[in-house]
Design an enzyme around this catalytic site. Structure first.
Site, PDB file in Angstrom:
ATOM      1  N   ARG A  71     -20.655  43.403  -1.883  1.00  0.00           N
ATOM      2  CA  ARG A  71     -20.903  41.969  -1.917  1.00  0.00           C
ATOM      3  C   ARG A  71     -22.142  41.740  -2.791  1.00  0.00           C
ATOM      4  O   ARG A  71     -23.001  42.624  -2.898  1.00  0.00           O
ATOM      5  CB  ARG A  71     -21.149  41.415  -0.514  1.00  0.00           C
ATOM      6  N   LYS A  98     -22.427  43.002   6.655  1.00  0.00           N
ATOM      7  CA  LYS A  98     -22.411  41.927   7.647  1.00  0.00           C
ATOM      8  C   LYS A  98     -22.515  42.501   9.056  1.00  0.00           C
ATOM      9  O   LYS A  98     -21.931  43.533   9.364  1.00  0.00           O
ATOM     10  CB  LYS A  98     -21.123  41.110   7.515  1.00  0.00           C
ATOM     11  N   HIS A 140     -17.581  37.607  -6.666  1.00  0.00           N
ATOM     12  CA  HIS A 140     -16.844  38.166  -5.532  1.00  0.00           C
ATOM     13  C   HIS A 140     -15.479  38.702  -5.958  1.00  0.00           C
ATOM     14  O   HIS A 140     -14.913  39.566  -5.286  1.00  0.00           O
ATOM     15  CB  HIS A 140     -16.675  37.108  -4.444  1.00  0.00           C
ATOM     16  N   ARG A 181     -15.320  42.428  -6.288  1.00  0.00           N
ATOM     17  CA  ARG A 181     -15.089  43.142  -5.023  1.00  0.00           C
ATOM     18  C   ARG A 181     -13.605  43.127  -4.663  1.00  0.00           C
ATOM     19  O   ARG A 181     -13.043  44.141  -4.253  1.00  0.00           O
ATOM     20  CB  ARG A 181     -15.933  42.487  -3.927  1.00  0.00           C
ATOM     21  N   HIS A 187     -15.217  45.974   6.232  1.00  0.00           N
ATOM     22  CA  HIS A 187     -14.518  44.982   7.039  1.00  0.00           C
ATOM     23  C   HIS A 187     -14.501  45.435   8.496  1.00  0.00           C
ATOM     24  O   HIS A 187     -14.163  46.584   8.795  1.00  0.00           O
ATOM     25  CB  HIS A 187     -13.071  44.813   6.557  1.00  0.00           C
ATOM     26  N   TYR A 216      -5.115  42.277   1.198  1.00  0.00           N
ATOM     27  CA  TYR A 216      -4.926  42.853  -0.135  1.00  0.00           C
ATOM     28  C   TYR A 216      -3.512  43.378  -0.342  1.00  0.00           C
ATOM     29  O   TYR A 216      -3.066  43.508  -1.474  1.00  0.00           O
ATOM     30  CB  TYR A 216      -5.942  43.972  -0.364  1.00  0.00           C
TER      31      TYR A 216
END
Length: 308
Positions: free
Chosen positions: A162, A185, A253, A256, A279, A288
């Site tokens: 990110r 995150k 982004h 990524r 994730h 994806y």
């Protein structure tokens, strides 16, 4: 809107946000969004119900109140995706507050967000990604800035970082090794392999950078030596994609997204890609598979006996 909060409600909100920082490791941008959403909600209730929303009035919010708030938001142009985010913040605060104060939060927690179609990532193809990096390199006025911009976008594409993760690196990362330890995150750590191209790009930037890249200081610097602003990265990529005639979806982004999609297209394992991207849920990574549907159909057509 902050003035619409009673001291008790404001204290409760700040205590909840502090808990989110400590327990979830929420990023400051997320905390700011939570604060704004919940403050906006309480401000509406103050106006709608005609009384200051201290803890006692907040505990009495009912289904009609919730419907009125959601109708006001939607009528004011708030989209379904944003509405879902706001409602999620309000529910999070209410669940915590109800447990602390001992009241029944069903009216708030049972409110249903409007449905919306999740936007799938829009990756660039491999050629466009390479062209973007090459264009970024030639558009800066100074060699060290060009090297910096190339290093950043190469990390986004080559490591699937990110923007905030790349800009969060410090001089302690130098020289880059075979892998980078990234804190993403929620404070989740992951180990990301570093391609030779990314190592070379960062090494060239470090060699040319006129600022002292100490271990504690940000790795990527602005012109005056401060931490590089994410807005600059957006501007750099926007200029490059406009020069190349690429769509507006060619954002930082998107590098990524492209990283993940190209790995999947090359036969990468979905769970491994989940780990590389950081994730928390495999369902996030599974988006994806829809993006790369064309590749999957080609594989099917070439491999399945009935398709030939």
């Amino acid at each position: 809107m902050t003035l619409a909060l009673s001291p008790a409600a404001r204290d409760a909100l700040e205590a909840w946000l502090a808990a989110r920082r400590a327990i979830d490791g929420s990023a400051e941008a997320t905390i700011t969004a939570y604060r704004g959403d919940v403050t906006e909600f309480i401000a509406f209730m103050t106006e709608y119900r005609g009384e200051a929303q201290g803890l006692a009035p907040l505990s009495r919010i009912d289904t009609r109140d919730m419907r009125a708030w959601m109708a006001r938001m939607r009528g004011g142009g708030v989209g379904a995706r944003s509405m879902a985010r706001k409602l999620s913040a309000v529910k999070g605060f209410y669940g915590w507050l109800a447990e602390r104060e001992g009241f029944e939060p069903t009216a708030v927690l049972s409110a249903r967000a409007p449905r919306f179609q999740k936007k799938l990532p829009r990756p660039m193809d491999e050629g466009a990604a390479r062209e973007m990096i090459g264009t970024v390199e030639v558009q800066a006025s100074e060699p060290w800035i060009a090297a910096r911009d190339v290093a950043v976008v190469t990390l986004l594409y080559g490591c699937g970082l990110r923007t905030g993760e790349a800009l969060g690196l410090t001089g302690a990362a130098l020289p880059l090794g075979a892998a980078l330890r990234i804190v993403g995150k929620g404070g989740k750590e992951r180990l990301v392999p570093v391609l030779p191209a990314a190592r070379d790009a960062v090494a060239r930037y470090a060699e040319l950078c006129p600022h002292d890249l100490t271990a504690e200081a940000p790795l990527f610097r602005g012109v005056r030596g401060g931490a590089l602003n994410p807005r600059i990265v957006r501007q750099v990529t926007e200029k490059a994609r406009m020069q190349l005639g690429l769509p507006a979806t060619a954002t930082p982004h998107a590098f990524r997204h492209s990283f993940a999609t190209h790995l999947l297209a090359s036969g990468g394992d979905l769970r491994a890609i989940q780990e590389l991207l950081g994730h928390a849920s495999l369902s996030t990574t599974q988006a994806y598979t829809a993006v790369d549907g064309a590749h999957l159909m080609r594989v099917y057509a070439e491999a399945h006996p009935k398709a030939r």
